[in-house]
Design an enzyme around this catalytic site. Structure first.
Site, PDB file in Angstrom:
ATOM      1  N   HIS A  51       0.935  -1.264   0.023  1.00 45.29           N
ATOM      2  CA  HIS A  51       0.093   0.092  -0.098  1.00 45.29           C
ATOM      3  C   HIS A  51       0.979   1.457  -0.027  1.00 45.29           C
ATOM      4  O   HIS A  51       1.637   1.557  -1.138  1.00 45.29           O
ATOM      5  CB  HIS A  51      -1.108  -0.200   1.174  1.00 45.29           C
ATOM      6  CG  HIS A  51      -2.006   1.050   1.175  1.00 45.29           C
ATOM      7  ND1 HIS A  51      -2.434   1.706   0.047  1.00 45.29           N
ATOM      8  CD2 HIS A  51      -2.966   1.185   2.115  1.00 45.29           C
ATOM      9  CE1 HIS A  51      -3.344   2.409   0.623  1.00 45.29           C
ATOM     10  NE2 HIS A  51      -3.964   2.055   1.439  1.00 45.29           N
TER      11      HIS A  51
ATOM     12  N   HIS B 196      -2.455  -1.894 -10.823  1.00 44.06           N
ATOM     13  CA  HIS B 196      -3.236  -1.326  -9.724  1.00 44.06           C
ATOM     14  C   HIS B 196      -4.426  -2.237  -9.568  1.00 44.06           C
ATOM     15  O   HIS B 196      -4.874  -2.804 -10.454  1.00 44.06           O
ATOM     16  CB  HIS B 196      -3.645   0.110 -10.000  1.00 44.06           C
ATOM     17  CG  HIS B 196      -4.172   0.722  -8.785  1.00 44.06           C
ATOM     18  ND1 HIS B 196      -5.438   0.636  -8.223  1.00 44.06           N
ATOM     19  CD2 HIS B 196      -3.671   1.818  -7.762  1.00 44.06           C
ATOM     20  CE1 HIS B 196      -5.644   1.461  -7.252  1.00 44.06           C
ATOM     21  NE2 HIS B 196      -4.679   1.847  -6.887  1.00 44.06           N
TER      22      HIS B 196
ATOM     23  N   ASP C 254       2.838   5.275  -7.527  1.00 44.06           N
ATOM     24  CA  ASP C 254       4.096   5.091  -6.587  1.00 44.06           C
ATOM     25  C   ASP C 254       5.405   5.231  -7.542  1.00 44.06           C
ATOM     26  O   ASP C 254       6.305   5.524  -6.966  1.00 44.06           O
ATOM     27  CB  ASP C 254       3.849   3.746  -6.061  1.00 44.06           C
ATOM     28  CG  ASP C 254       2.790   3.654  -5.245  1.00 44.06           C
ATOM     29  OD1 ASP C 254       2.497   4.571  -4.170  1.00 44.06           O
ATOM     30  OD2 ASP C 254       2.091   2.646  -5.468  1.00 44.06           O
TER      31      ASP C 254
END
Length: 501
Positions: A298, A337, A393
């Site tokens: 996460h 994702h 990210d």
């Protein structure tokens, strides 16, 4: 039992239970069905085990919530197939370009962009709730020098609750916050005050974890700066007066905060709602969110993505690394994702930010490796067939590294803005006119059936036992070995030499 017409379209689902030949009609609303409607589908136990509870109705099995909607929400909309992210209807791209973090925070929590006077009041309130109790600073100083900043931040939010007993439903009354749903002004005021406290103090707590790791004294909040400007001040000011962060870095961090503010019911937000459903105080709720965000799957993913790029090293090493990924020998971090099956809209916005930051910090040495990796992934059939595109990210870590943040601080930079999203969902839950039901998922029990207790003398080891069926052997340090060799007596007078550290 329902009579079914094959010619009249209607918003319902027809289910035939082949065990009983009964037909059920399940209503469809907002392209969803109510899970509890399936409890009406019952049958007499046949070949089922008693533990399957067949006569109590059908259960829905959905590991990891792959297709389960747990709330009705007005906050964030995501379309994973088309790569769409909107806060309260506003596309994330517009907010990053035109808004600022505190304005976006108001939007997420209260539903509309603030007027000029609303924003001024909101900003003043948030920025005047940024001091923390000196005893909380003392709590930070009690950590080991090498403690992870996210561990410190999680503990700090939990500790904050102990300094606000009037905000604790366990002390001030179970309905302290839920009374707000009926228009109780006093309840609504104390609810919103905790929101101000958490958003205001989040940068101060985060900066304290950073300064603790650096061995530097804590700064006091600086009034007159923006939310992110004050955060950078708290992080970096060493001495002197009129300290001002670089405007490009301040703006970039503010935009990153907008991008990270909310993302629907992700792992940490689901945790916040799960914990919040027990009606615990919001400081404990946010601490729980931090604990969930901490995980490498996460909020820790941006840190992991940079470590991966550092391991790859240079662009020419990308093909060899990707071959290992395709052979499933390595995990590719920063791609794909759970929701997005197209380009992550956040990564598009961040890519533009990266260039702005690099124009003042210098080009990140890992950028060429990252771009080569992204280009390889774009052309790879292995990646395309699995809908693996760069996510938020992948690029955010490059910006954080260019700005000089240590790798283990990345999850903290995620947690500070995500407090807003958590609080928006928590507030929405508390203001539900139907009340707050405690979250209690069901399970499908597949363990042993009922069996009788066996006395210790008659027990035998499990046949075909594996390494998972008993505690694994734990290695101990040299001091434990010395203690094991020493002799002493326990409190009952028996010889004791087995203490472990």
């Amino acid at each position: 039992m329902a009579v079914v017409s094959k010619q009249t379209p209607r918003q319902s689902l027809t289910v035939v239970d082949n065990r009983t030949n009964k037909v059920y009609e399940i209503p469809i609303k907002n392209n969803s069905i109510l899970a509890t409607d399936f409890k009406k589908i019952k049958a007499e136990p046949g070949s089922d085990r008693k533990e399957d509870e067949t006569e109590q109705g059908l259960r829905l099995y959905d590991p990891a919530y792959m297709n389960t909607a747990v709330v009705q929400s007005k906050i964030t909309y995501i379309n994973g197939q088309e790569g769409i992210l909107r806060y309260r209807g506003y596309p994330i791209e517009q907010l990053v370009k035109k808004s600022n973090f505190l304005e976006t925070a108001f939007l997420l929590i209260y539903g509309e962009l603030p007027t000029t006077s609303q924003y001024e009041t909101w900003q003043n309130e948030v920025m005047h709730h940024n001091y923390i109790h000196s005893d909380i600073e003392g709590m930070f100083k009690s950590f080991r020098y090498d403690s992870h900043p996210m561990s410190m931040l999680t503990s700090a939010f939990a500790t904050m609750g102990a300094f606000a007993p009037e905000a604790n439903p366990s002390l001030a009354g179970q309905k302290l916050y839920t009374n707000a749903a009926s228009g109780d002004i006093a309840s609504l005021q104390i609810l919103d005050k905790q929101i101000l406290r958490i958003i205001g103090k989040a940068p101060t707590l985060a900066a304290a974890s950073y300064r603790m790791r650096q061995g530097r004294p804590f700064n006091r909040p600086a009034h007159g700066l923006s939310y992110t400007g004050n955060f950078l001040y708290l992080l970096d000011r060493l001495s002197g007066t009129e300290y001002r962060p670089h405007p490009v870095l301040e703006k970039a961090l503010d935009a990153l905060f907008i991008i990270h503010a909310d993302h629907e019911v992700n792992c940490s937000t689901a945790t916040v709602l799960q914990v919040g459903s027990s009606l615990v105080d919001p400081f404990s709720v946010v601490a729980a969110g931090c604990a969930a965000l901490y995980g490498p799957s996460h909020g820790g993913a941006s840190e992991s993505a940079i470590r991966m790029l550092m391991e790859i090293g240079s662009p020419e090493n990308v093909p060899a690394f990707m071959q290992k990924v395709e052979r499933r020998e390595r995990v590719l971090v920063g791609f794909g994702h759970r929701v997005y099956k197209n380009v992550d809209p956040r990564s598009t916005a961040i890519r533009a930010l990266a260039e702005e930051v690099f124009s003042v910090t210098g080009r990140n040495k890992l950028l060429d490796t990252a771009l080569t990796l992204a280009e390889y992934a774009r052309k790879s059939e292995f990646m395309r067939s699995r809908n693996l595109y760069p996510n938020v990210d992948f690029y955010s870590g490059l910006i954080y590294q260019a700005m000089g943040f240590p790798l283990d601080f990345y999850p903290v930079l995620f947690a500070v803005p995500r407090c807003v999203g958590w609080l928006a969902h928590w507030r929405q839950m508390m203001l539900n006119p139907s009340g707050v039901k405690i979250w209690r998922p069901r399970q499908i029990y597949v363990g042993e059936g009922e069996r009788d207790y066996i006395e210790a003398a008659n027990r035998k080891e499990k046949p075909n036992a594996t390494v998972f069926d008993a505690p694994s052997a734990i290695p101990h340090g040299g001091d434990s070995k010395r203690n094991a060799m020493a002799t002493s007596k326990d409190e009952t007078g028996k010889a004791w030499g087995k203490a472990k550290l």
